[in-house]
Design a protein around this motif. Structure first.
Motif, mmCIF file in Angstrom:
data_model
loop_
_atom_site.group_PDB
_atom_site.id
_atom_site.type_symbol
_atom_site.label_atom_id
_atom_site.label_comp_id
_atom_site.label_asym_id
_atom_site.label_seq_id
_atom_site.Cartn_x
_atom_site.Cartn_y
_atom_site.Cartn_z
ATOM 1 N N GLN A 7 -30.447 32.403 -19.136
ATOM 2 C CA GLN A 7 -31.724 32.570 -19.826
ATOM 3 C C GLN A 7 -32.621 33.571 -19.105
ATOM 4 O OE1 GLN A 7 -32.752 31.287 -22.877
ATOM 5 N NE2 GLN A 7 -30.544 30.998 -22.893
ATOM 6 N N ASN A 8 -32.622 33.530 -17.792
ATOM 7 C CA ASN A 8 -33.444 34.429 -16.984
ATOM 8 C C ASN A 8 -32.649 34.818 -15.747
ATOM 9 O OD1 ASN A 8 -36.156 34.347 -18.373
ATOM 10 N ND2 ASN A 8 -35.793 32.167 -18.039
ATOM 11 N N LYS A 58 -35.001 33.887 -11.872
ATOM 12 C CA LYS A 58 -36.028 34.703 -12.532
ATOM 13 C C LYS A 58 -36.379 35.948 -11.745
ATOM 14 C CE LYS A 58 -38.262 31.155 -15.224
ATOM 15 N NZ LYS A 58 -39.452 30.435 -15.539
ATOM 16 N N LYS A 80 -34.312 38.067 -19.857
ATOM 17 C CA LYS A 80 -35.522 37.246 -19.888
ATOM 18 C C LYS A 80 -35.523 36.467 -21.198
ATOM 19 C CE LYS A 80 -40.441 37.271 -19.226
ATOM 20 N NZ LYS A 80 -41.640 38.027 -18.987
ATOM 21 N N ASP A 81 -35.666 35.158 -21.091
ATOM 22 C CA ASP A 81 -35.660 34.264 -22.250
ATOM 23 C C ASP A 81 -34.417 34.475 -23.120
ATOM 24 O OD1 ASP A 81 -38.116 33.132 -21.480
ATOM 25 O OD2 ASP A 81 -39.217 34.760 -22.475
#
Length: 138
Positions: A7-8, A58, A80-81
């Protein structure tokens, strides 16, 4: 085999088969406190076989010169996301600073502590780097 998407984080794609472990250790990924997936010998239409590294974190400052020195064919994707927001092709760096150490025992870098190990690219086709102090090949 199923490897979930991240996701990140960062995906290092198009790594020449067999280079992923070297990139993993030279970037210090073994010291991170996050999930890191290292996938080797993945079938690729473009490359035949390739390796992939996924870093599920992240914020991570990645040294593109280390990657370019080891394998200039790598693509770095920032996720990212769950969406790729940036994609960079690395290149063979013109200069290496503190990535490798000079092997010449008489080089000033071996005698004086604290002097940076700096190599300039002198032959891009053969990927030859020379120490700026003693002219030794890396």
């Amino acid at each position: 085999m199923k490897i979930d998407s991240i996701q990140n984080g960062i995906v290092l794609d198009h790594i020449t088969a067999g280079n992923a472990m070297r990139i993993y250790y030279d970037l210090g990924l073994d010291k991170l406190d996050c999930s890191v997936a290292l996938i080797q010998n993945v079938r690729s239409e473009k490359m035949g076989k390739k390796d992939i590294i996924k870093i599920d974190q992240k914020e991570y400052d990645i040294n593109l010169d280390v990657i370019g020195y080891i394998d200039p064919s790598v693509t770095v994707c920032i996720i990212k996301d769950g969406v790729t927001i940036d994609k960079k092709k690395v290149a063979l760096p013109r200069r290496l600073v503190n990535i490798k150490k000079c092997k010449n025992p008489r080089c000033i870098t071996a005698i004086e502590p604290g002097i940076p190990h700096i190599f300039n690219l002198t032959d891009p086709e053969r990927r030859v780097y020379r120490c700026i102090y003693c002219e030794a090949d890396k």
